[in-house]
Design a protein around this motif. Structure first.
Motif, PDB file in Angstrom:
ATOM      1  N   CYS A 206      42.360  31.413  45.001  1.00  0.00           N
ATOM      2  CA  CYS A 206      40.947  31.101  45.264  1.00  0.00           C
ATOM      3  C   CYS A 206      40.798  29.674  45.784  1.00  0.00           C
ATOM      4  CB  CYS A 206      40.114  31.282  44.001  1.00  0.00           C
ATOM      5  SG  CYS A 206      39.923  33.011  43.469  1.00  0.00           S
ATOM      6  N   GLN A 207      41.520  28.738  45.193  1.00  0.00           N
ATOM      7  CA  GLN A 207      41.418  27.336  45.604  1.00  0.00           C
ATOM      8  C   GLN A 207      41.875  27.142  47.048  1.00  0.00           C
ATOM      9  OE1 GLN A 207      43.746  25.538  42.506  1.00  0.00           O
ATOM     10  NE2 GLN A 207      42.041  25.455  41.043  1.00  0.00           N
ATOM     11  N   LYS A 208      42.913  27.884  47.440  1.00  0.00           N
ATOM     12  CA  LYS A 208      43.385  27.787  48.822  1.00  0.00           C
ATOM     13  C   LYS A 208      42.358  28.346  49.796  1.00  0.00           C
ATOM     14  CE  LYS A 208      48.333  27.912  47.767  1.00  0.00           C
ATOM     15  NZ  LYS A 208      49.581  28.722  47.824  1.00  0.00           N
ATOM     16  N   THR A 209      41.485  29.221  49.283  1.00  0.00           N
ATOM     17  CA  THR A 209      40.422  29.779  50.125  1.00  0.00           C
ATOM     18  C   THR A 209      39.190  28.887  50.111  1.00  0.00           C
ATOM     19  OG1 THR A 209      41.256  31.968  49.480  1.00  0.00           O
ATOM     20  CG2 THR A 209      39.142  31.927  50.597  1.00  0.00           C
ATOM     21  N   GLY A 210      39.182  27.858  49.240  1.00  0.00           N
ATOM     22  CA  GLY A 210      38.107  26.880  49.255  1.00  0.00           C
ATOM     23  C   GLY A 210      37.089  26.980  48.148  1.00  0.00           C
ATOM     24  N   PHE A 211      37.417  27.685  47.065  1.00  0.00           N
ATOM     25  CA  PHE A 211      36.460  27.733  45.960  1.00  0.00           C
ATOM     26  C   PHE A 211      37.184  27.850  44.625  1.00  0.00           C
ATOM     27  CE2 PHE A 211      37.247  32.181  46.831  1.00  0.00           C
ATOM     28  CZ  PHE A 211      37.131  32.831  45.606  1.00  0.00           C
ATOM     29  N   GLU A 212      36.496  27.456  43.563  1.00  0.00           N
ATOM     30  CA  GLU A 212      37.013  27.565  42.207  1.00  0.00           C
ATOM     31  C   GLU A 212      36.488  28.872  41.607  1.00  0.00           C
ATOM     32  OE1 GLU A 212      39.421  26.309  39.168  1.00  0.00           O
ATOM     33  OE2 GLU A 212      39.033  25.183  41.034  1.00  0.00           O
ATOM     34  N   PRO A 213      37.370  29.744  41.096  1.00  0.00           N
ATOM     35  CA  PRO A 213      36.909  31.030  40.565  1.00  0.00           C
ATOM     36  C   PRO A 213      36.060  30.852  39.313  1.00  0.00           C
ATOM     37  CG  PRO A 213      39.213  30.694  40.013  1.00  0.00           C
ATOM     38  CD  PRO A 213      38.826  29.590  40.964  1.00  0.00           C
ATOM     39  N   ASN A 214      35.049  31.674  39.166  1.00  0.00           N
ATOM     40  CA  ASN A 214      34.188  31.672  37.984  1.00  0.00           C
ATOM     41  C   ASN A 214      34.767  32.661  36.977  1.00  0.00           C
ATOM     42  OD1 ASN A 214      32.124  31.686  36.097  1.00  0.00           O
ATOM     43  ND2 ASN A 214      30.772  32.973  37.330  1.00  0.00           N
ATOM     44  N   ILE A 215      35.689  32.184  36.139  1.00  0.00           N
ATOM     45  CA  ILE A 215      36.367  33.070  35.188  1.00  0.00           C
ATOM     46  C   ILE A 215      35.503  33.209  33.944  1.00  0.00           C
ATOM     47  CG2 ILE A 215      38.419  33.409  33.770  1.00  0.00           C
ATOM     48  CD1 ILE A 215      40.006  31.964  35.944  1.00  0.00           C
ATOM     49  N   PHE A 216      34.920  34.368  33.812  1.00  0.00           N
ATOM     50  CA  PHE A 216      34.001  34.674  32.714  1.00  0.00           C
ATOM     51  C   PHE A 216      34.755  35.062  31.442  1.00  0.00           C
ATOM     52  CE2 PHE A 216      31.668  38.249  30.610  1.00  0.00           C
ATOM     53  CZ  PHE A 216      30.679  37.490  30.009  1.00  0.00           C
ATOM     54  N   CYS A 217      35.882  35.769  31.599  1.00  0.00           N
ATOM     55  CA  CYS A 217      36.644  36.232  30.427  1.00  0.00           C
ATOM     56  C   CYS A 217      38.117  36.333  30.772  1.00  0.00           C
ATOM     57  CB  CYS A 217      36.119  37.599  29.969  1.00  0.00           C
ATOM     58  SG  CYS A 217      37.123  38.389  28.680  1.00  0.00           S
ATOM     59  N   LYS A 218      38.968  35.810  29.874  1.00  0.00           N
ATOM     60  CA  LYS A 218      40.419  35.969  29.977  1.00  0.00           C
ATOM     61  C   LYS A 218      40.892  36.818  28.804  1.00  0.00           C
ATOM     62  CE  LYS A 218      41.119  31.488  30.114  1.00  0.00           C
ATOM     63  NZ  LYS A 218      41.805  30.176  30.146  1.00  0.00           N
ATOM     64  N   ASN A 219      41.853  37.704  29.039  1.00  0.00           N
ATOM     65  CA  ASN A 219      42.364  38.560  27.976  1.00  0.00           C
ATOM     66  C   ASN A 219      43.827  38.876  28.214  1.00  0.00           C
ATOM     67  OD1 ASN A 219      42.579  41.307  29.427  1.00  0.00           O
ATOM     68  ND2 ASN A 219      40.511  40.602  29.939  1.00  0.00           N
ATOM     69  N   ASP A 220      44.422  39.666  27.320  1.00  0.00           N
ATOM     70  CA  ASP A 220      45.854  39.962  27.402  1.00  0.00           C
ATOM     71  C   ASP A 220      46.154  41.432  27.651  1.00  0.00           C
ATOM     72  OD1 ASP A 220      46.923  37.333  26.906  1.00  0.00           O
ATOM     73  OD2 ASP A 220      46.245  37.544  24.835  1.00  0.00           O
ATOM     74  N   ASP A 221      45.171  42.201  28.110  1.00  0.00           N
ATOM     75  CA  ASP A 221      45.390  43.638  28.257  1.00  0.00           C
ATOM     76  C   ASP A 221      44.508  44.169  29.383  1.00  0.00           C
ATOM     77  OD1 ASP A 221      45.378  46.520  27.835  1.00  0.00           O
ATOM     78  OD2 ASP A 221      46.233  46.102  25.862  1.00  0.00           O
ATOM     79  N   ALA A 222      45.110  44.924  30.299  1.00  0.00           N
ATOM     80  CA  ALA A 222      44.350  45.498  31.406  1.00  0.00           C
ATOM     81  C   ALA A 222      43.236  46.407  30.909  1.00  0.00           C
ATOM     82  CB  ALA A 222      45.281  46.274  32.332  1.00  0.00           C
ATOM     83  N   ARG A 223      43.469  47.067  29.763  1.00  0.00           N
ATOM     84  CA  ARG A 223      42.443  47.965  29.224  1.00  0.00           C
ATOM     85  C   ARG A 223      41.207  47.187  28.786  1.00  0.00           C
ATOM     86  NH1 ARG A 223      46.987  50.896  25.629  1.00  0.00           N
ATOM     87  NH2 ARG A 223      47.452  48.684  25.409  1.00  0.00           N
ATOM     88  N   THR A 224      41.405  45.961  28.291  1.00  0.00           N
ATOM     89  CA  THR A 224      40.264  45.121  27.924  1.00  0.00           C
ATOM     90  C   THR A 224      39.478  44.723  29.160  1.00  0.00           C
ATOM     91  OG1 THR A 224      41.474  44.249  26.012  1.00  0.00           O
ATOM     92  CG2 THR A 224      39.571  42.988  26.764  1.00  0.00           C
ATOM     93  N   THR A 225      40.182  44.377  30.221  1.00  0.00           N
ATOM     94  CA  THR A 225      39.515  44.041  31.480  1.00  0.00           C
ATOM     95  C   THR A 225      38.659  45.206  31.953  1.00  0.00           C
ATOM     96  OG1 THR A 225      41.272  42.507  32.162  1.00  0.00           O
ATOM     97  CG2 THR A 225      39.887  43.422  33.904  1.00  0.00           C
ATOM     98  N   LEU A 226      39.210  46.413  31.908  1.00  0.00           N
ATOM     99  CA  LEU A 226      38.478  47.601  32.345  1.00  0.00           C
ATOM    100  C   LEU A 226      37.272  47.868  31.448  1.00  0.00           C
ATOM    101  CD1 LEU A 226      41.572  49.822  33.156  1.00  0.00           C
ATOM    102  CD2 LEU A 226      39.837  49.098  34.804  1.00  0.00           C
TER     103      LEU A 226
END
Length: 301
Positions: A206-226
């Motif tokens: 994202c930074q190389k594209t010129g913006f800082e990502p707005n990370i709302f939530c970080k987790n350790d499992d793809a199922r949590t993301t879904l």
């Protein structure tokens, strides 16, 4: 200290009571208490704090609990390994997987392998990449199925095909239903739900594209993301094949058009360690969907 004592100790730790542990082990309470005392005397350290109705592990007890579990898992694994050797291509293959590789592993790897070697059974351990590597190093599993990036030091590895990352979202957050593939710049200012291991890769891209990502939530499992994306809380970033974990949700996805946001499933093992014939045969079948897209590293098979 022997295997029997360790099994006794783990049962006590799991039950939290000598009485219930004795019942589970189908033995009298006094002999079990005596075994615990002998173990403490032998190690020269107090393993439990005894209360009126329950016991609590000391710091030393917690260390022993973790190590005892590893020792017992390794003993069981060794027993199966020797047994499998005697049986040839019949026995149990122990594999560790990260959640985001589960659907791909079952559909594209294990199903075909099982059709070829019908006498084989499977024992699957799940966890994040760090846990899978820990299980490999302790000998509990023979093979790990993880995603890039990971530390290849001391590892043999074989990559499957490369796949893109996708943005998953509820219909309410879809800003253009006609768009099936998006440039990464489309994610600017949108709340992102990401798998923690991909954070650095996503931030840098994202930074190389010129913006800082707005990370709302970080987790350790793809199922949590879904799950969070399905609740309409943000836009999840996952490998494309992990979308299969969504089951019957109403999520939609858009492929992210960025050569940097690519990932691969990889089979890994400890270099210079014995691999059973079962594991070797599985690795032979662990090929990419397209010829030439698989890579190997570490010891040759």
């Amino acid at each position: 200290m022997d295997i029997r004592q360790l099994r006794y100790f783990l049962t006590i730790a799991e039950e939290g009571q000598i009485t219930s542990a004795a019942k589970k082990l189908q033995m009298a309470q006094p002999p079990l208490s005596q075994q615990l005392k002998q173990l403490e005397d032998e190690l020269g350290v107090k393993l439990v704090e005894r209360g009126p109705r329950s016991i609590r592990l000391t710091d030393a007890g917690e260390i022993l609990r973790r190590r005892a579990q590893q020792i017992l898992d390794l003993a069981d694994s060794t027993s199966r390994e020797v047994s499998d050797f005697a049986k040839g291509l019949k026995g149990t293959l122990t594999i560790g997987t990260v959640s985001s590789s589960g659907a791909t592993l079952l559909k594209d790897r294990l199903s075909d392998f099982h059709k070829t070697y019908t006498g084989i059974k499977f024992e699957i351990h799940e966890g994040n990449t760090f846990r899978i590597i820990e299980l490999l190093q302790s000998g509990v599993i023979e093979l790990g199925i993880v995603r890039t990036p990971f530390n290849t030091s001391g590892m043999g590895y074989k990559y499957a095909e490369t796949e893109p990352m996708i943005a998953v979202m509820s219909p309410e957050l879809d800003w253009d239903p006609e768009q099936e593939r998006i440039p990464i710049a489309e994610l600017r200012n949108r709340p992102l739900i990401i798998y923690r291991r991909f954070e650095q890769l996503i931030r840098e891209t994202c930074q190389k594209t010129g913006f800082e990502p707005n990370i709302f939530c970080k987790n350790d499992d793809a199922r949590t993301t879904l799950l969070w994306a399905n609740a309409g809380l943000g836009i999840g970033i996952i490998p494309r094949s992990a979308y299969k974990l969504a089951n019957n949700s109403n999520l939609i996805y858009k492929e992210i058009g960025s050569s940097a946001l690519q990932t691969q499933v990889a089979a890994i093992w400890i270099k210079d360690r014995y691999l059973s014939s079962l594991a070797r045969k599985f690795l032979e079948s662990f090929s990419a969907a397209e010829p030439g897209s698989s890579q190997e590293g570490g010891r040759s098979l």
